[in-house]
Design an enzyme around this catalytic site. Structure first.
Site, PDB file in Angstrom:
ATOM      1  N   ASN A   1       0.960  -1.215   0.109  1.00 22.80           N
ATOM      2  CA  ASN A   1       0.026   0.091  -0.210  1.00 22.80           C
ATOM      3  C   ASN A   1       1.030   1.233   0.069  1.00 22.80           C
ATOM      4  OD1 ASN A   1       0.486   0.807   2.620  1.00 22.80           O
ATOM      5  ND2 ASN A   1      -0.156  -1.162   3.067  1.00 22.80           N
TER       6      ASN A   1
ATOM      7  N   ASP B   1      -3.830  -6.570   5.019  1.00 23.56           N
ATOM      8  CA  ASP B   1      -4.640  -7.401   5.691  1.00 23.56           C
ATOM      9  C   ASP B   1      -4.391  -9.036   5.232  1.00 23.56           C
ATOM     10  OD1 ASP B   1      -5.577  -5.476   7.667  1.00 23.56           O
ATOM     11  OD2 ASP B   1      -6.936  -4.624   5.896  1.00 23.56           O
TER      12      ASP B   1
ATOM     13  N   LYS C   1       9.278 -16.438 -11.151  1.00 27.23           N
ATOM     14  CA  LYS C   1       8.492 -15.422 -11.559  1.00 27.23           C
ATOM     15  C   LYS C   1       7.110 -16.008 -12.322  1.00 27.23           C
ATOM     16  CE  LYS C   1       8.121 -11.780 -14.746  1.00 27.23           C
ATOM     17  NZ  LYS C   1       8.660 -11.064 -16.076  1.00 27.23           N
TER      18      LYS C   1
ATOM     19  N   ASP D   1      -3.333  -9.877  12.909  1.00 30.23           N
ATOM     20  CA  ASP D   1      -3.671  -8.643  13.333  1.00 30.23           C
ATOM     21  C   ASP D   1      -2.493  -8.196  14.554  1.00 30.23           C
ATOM     22  OD1 ASP D   1      -4.590  -6.198  14.326  1.00 30.23           O
ATOM     23  OD2 ASP D   1      -6.442  -6.541  13.635  1.00 30.23           O
TER      24      ASP D   1
ATOM     25  N   PHE E   1      -4.231   2.945  15.156  1.00 31.01           N
ATOM     26  CA  PHE E   1      -4.421   3.954  14.129  1.00 31.01           C
ATOM     27  C   PHE E   1      -5.779   3.359  13.356  1.00 31.01           C
ATOM     28  CE2 PHE E   1      -1.792   7.895  13.581  1.00 31.01           C
ATOM     29  CZ  PHE E   1      -0.987   7.831  14.660  1.00 31.01           C
TER      30      PHE E   1
ATOM     31  N   LYS F   1     -13.233   0.188  16.042  1.00 27.88           N
ATOM     32  CA  LYS F   1     -11.954  -0.502  16.179  1.00 27.88           C
ATOM     33  C   LYS F   1     -11.248  -0.624  17.515  1.00 27.88           C
ATOM     34  CE  LYS F   1     -10.417  -0.334  11.431  1.00 27.88           C
ATOM     35  NZ  LYS F   1      -9.787   0.327  10.218  1.00 27.88           N
TER      36      LYS F   1
ATOM     37  N   LYS G   1     -10.131  -4.210  18.357  1.00 28.68           N
ATOM     38  CA  LYS G   1      -8.835  -4.385  18.850  1.00 28.68           C
ATOM     39  C   LYS G   1      -8.463  -4.643  20.221  1.00 28.68           C
ATOM     40  CE  LYS G   1      -7.763  -3.480  14.234  1.00 28.68           C
ATOM     41  NZ  LYS G   1      -6.950  -4.002  13.266  1.00 28.68           N
TER      42      LYS G   1
HETATM   43  N1  CTP Z   1      -3.331  -3.331  12.294  1.00 29.31           N
HETATM   44  C1  CTP Z   1      -2.259  -4.082  12.657  1.00 29.31           C
HETATM   45  N2  CTP Z   1      -2.227  -5.521  11.884  1.00 29.31           N
HETATM   46  C2  CTP Z   1      -2.812  -5.761  10.875  1.00 29.31           C
HETATM   47  C3  CTP Z   1      -3.850  -4.852  10.460  1.00 29.31           C
HETATM   48  C4  CTP Z   1      -3.842  -3.489  11.336  1.00 29.31           C
HETATM   49  O1  CTP Z   1      -1.519  -3.994  13.592  1.00 29.31           O
HETATM   50  N3  CTP Z   1      -3.044  -6.935  10.225  1.00 29.31           N
HETATM   51  C5  CTP Z   1      -3.143  -2.215  12.957  1.00 29.31           C
HETATM   52  C6  CTP Z   1      -2.870  -0.975  12.333  1.00 29.31           C
HETATM   53  O2  CTP Z   1      -1.463  -0.706  12.322  1.00 29.31           O
HETATM   54  C7  CTP Z   1      -3.792   0.248  12.894  1.00 29.31           C
HETATM   55  C8  CTP Z   1      -4.849  -0.471  13.370  1.00 29.31           C
HETATM   56  O3  CTP Z   1      -4.788  -2.051  13.282  1.00 29.31           O
HETATM   57  O4  CTP Z   1      -3.291   0.674  14.206  1.00 29.31           O
HETATM   58  C9  CTP Z   1      -6.172  -0.240  12.292  1.00 29.31           C
HETATM   59  O5  CTP Z   1      -5.638  -0.701  10.796  1.00 29.31           O
HETATM   60  P1  CTP Z   1      -6.614  -0.476   9.659  1.00 29.31           P
HETATM   61  O6  CTP Z   1      -5.832  -0.816   8.409  1.00 29.31           O
HETATM   62  O7  CTP Z   1      -7.394   1.043   9.604  1.00 29.31           O
HETATM   63  O8  CTP Z   1      -7.678  -1.298  10.133  1.00 29.31           O
HETATM   64  P2  CTP Z   1      -7.684  -2.988   9.850  1.00 29.31           P
HETATM   65  O9  CTP Z   1      -7.810  -3.647  10.877  1.00 29.31           O
HETATM   66  O10 CTP Z   1      -6.889  -3.378   8.778  1.00 29.31           O
HETATM   67  O11 CTP Z   1      -9.312  -3.109   9.267  1.00 29.31           O
HETATM   68  P3  CTP Z   1     -10.024  -2.478   8.042  1.00 29.31           P
HETATM   69  O12 CTP Z   1      -8.880  -2.489   6.848  1.00 29.31           O
HETATM   70  O13 CTP Z   1     -10.911  -3.464   7.504  1.00 29.31           O
HETATM   71  O14 CTP Z   1     -10.814  -0.986   8.087  1.00 29.31           O
END
Ligand code: CTP
Length: 410
Positions: A220, A289, A299, A319, A337, A351, A355
């Site tokens: 990303n 994710d 490749k 996560d 975040f 969240k 979380k």
């Molecule tokens: N995060 C994490 N590990 C993951 C996904 C997210 O530690 N596998 C943490 C990010 O660093 C951030 C928070 O979770 O602090 C929220 O991340 P975000 O991308 O906004 O949300 P997701 O949990 O990925 O959910 P979604 O993408 O469905 O909004």
């Protein structure tokens, strides 16, 4: 630091876009900067030093000797400025900067300068895309120089493509934002209360990369700037900081321990290890994710691997925030975040619960928001309530976040 106007040094090199530097100078002055100018000899072929001297009211130097600026002009200017912007910057000067060549006033000042160095390349598209120029650019980025990428369009030579100096108004805005951020950081550093002394702070930052095969990956746009700003703020307040970072082009802040990782799995392992004796863990990383279920050991090729290429099987990544929060003791504070494109606060609240974090910093992301920007506008969400903050430089926001964390810790 005394209360004064930001001091900017404007470096002008020999490029047709040098005429835009005059306008840039005016915009910087309008934005309340005190500006001095250095030019290369070639630049004076495009715009006369007299123009800049009249507008700045200060002598404009090109050479190192018999200078009207100071007996040792490159050191005097390097120490005087809060930021040095070279706009336009030719391929030749970029090459000199990349290799430490200091054969005139501009390049010697750049080498001696401890303030943020901003470089706005402008040149013919083929010169810009030349492997040598790109390698120099990569080297400068790696060293933490701030590169203002050129615009694409019709170039003076008639070619079309990247190489155009951005419009002066936009350039001035970006330069001022960077200098103000850096000054705010310096001020915070000088005045920082040591309220995190003896505390260990762990921060995840940047994107993760999830390999598909030997040459491709899922990722990303995260730049890592927010996490790196938090690391600087924590360090300035006396913390022992571990920064678990995905691939970014930022250099490691001085005094911070950095662990570089690539995948979410690696980030999880490094974070869990570092978090064991941490007082505060902040997850800013934009973790992918999902990851490809299988990583091909070659490749993937059209015609041979169509099935694998057209239907990527994905599996969910761990996560990290949730895992850290579940393992955390009552004396540990865990912060996450929430990067959202819509319903920012609602998703942020969800969240916080899902979380198990103590605090969620919710922000809107999109093409011009959050990712890669120098400023951020967020809402802090905890069990105690919500606080919406105005847009501010990420380094300044970092301190506000630590204020909130310390308040939560009581
Ligand atoms: N995060 C994490 N590990 C993951 C996904 C997210 O530690 N596998 C943490 C990010 O660093 C951030 C928070 O979770 O602090 C929220 O991340 P975000 O991308 O906004 O949300 P997701 O949990 O990925 O959910 P979604 O993408 O469905 O909004």
């Amino acid at each position: 630091m005394e209360d004064r106007k930001p001091r900017l040094l404007l470096g002008v090199t020999g490029c047709i876009a040098a005429y835009k530097s005059v306008e840039l100078l005016r915009f910087l002055q309008k934005a309340s900067a005190e500006v001095r100018v250095v030019m290369t000899e070639s630049a004076t072929e495009f715009v006369g030093p007299a123009t800049f001297e009249a507008l700045t009211g200060a002598p404009v130097g090109t050479g190192l000797f018999r200078s009207a600026v100071d007996p040792i002009p490159h050191i005097a200017l390097a120490e005087w400025c809060d930021g040095f912007v070279i706009a336009p910057c030719t391929a030749n000067v970029m090459a000199k900067l990349a290799h430490g060549i200091a054969d005139d006033l501009l390049t010697s000042t750049a080498l001696a300068c401890m303030a943020p160095l901003m470089v706005a390349p402008a040149m013919n598209v083929h010169m810009y895309e030349n492997a040598a120029t790109q390698a120099n650019l990569a080297l400068l980025k790696e060293r933490g120089l701030y590169i203002i990428e050129p615009d694409s369009g019709y170039l003076a030579c008639g070619d079309v493509g990247p190489g155009r100096l951005p419009e002066p108004a936009e350039l001035a805005q970006r330069v001022m934002a960077l200098v103000q951020e850096s000054l705010a950081g310096e001020l915070a550093h000088a005045e920082a209360v040591q309220d995190l002394a003896d505390a260990k702070v762990v921060i995840t930052a940047g994107p993760t990369r999830e390999p598909i095969d030997e040459v491709r990956y899922l990722s990303n746009y995260s730049s890592g700037k927010m996490g790196y700003s938090l690391a600087e703020a924590a360090r300035d307040r006396g913390a022992a900081v571990t920064l678990v970072s995905g691939p970014v082009s930022l250099s490691c802040p001085e005094g911070v321990e950095r662990v570089m990782v690539t995948t979410a799995q690696e980030m999880l392992e490094a974070t869990m290890e570092a978090a064991q004796d941490a007082a505060i863990v902040i997850c800013t990383a934009a973790v992918a994710d999902y990851r490809p279920a299988q990583v091909a050991d070659h490749k993937l090729k059209k015609g041979q691997d169509d099935e694998a290429l057209s239907r990527l099987q994905l599996v969910e990544n761990p996560d990290i925030l949730k895992t850290v929060a579940q393992a955390a003791g009552s004396d540990q504070t865990v912060v996450g975040f929430a990067a959202e494109t819509d319903s920012v606060v609602d998703y942020g609240r969800e969240k916080l619960a899902a979380k198990g974090a103590d605090l969620i910093v919710a922000n809107e992301v999109g093409p011009q928001k959050g990712f890669g920007q120098d400023t951020n506008e967020v809402t802090l969400i905890s069990a105690q309530g919500e606080q919406s903050l105005p847009s501010m430089p990420k380094r300044q926001l970092a301190d506000v976040i630590f204020d909130a964390i310390l308040e939560l810790r009581g």
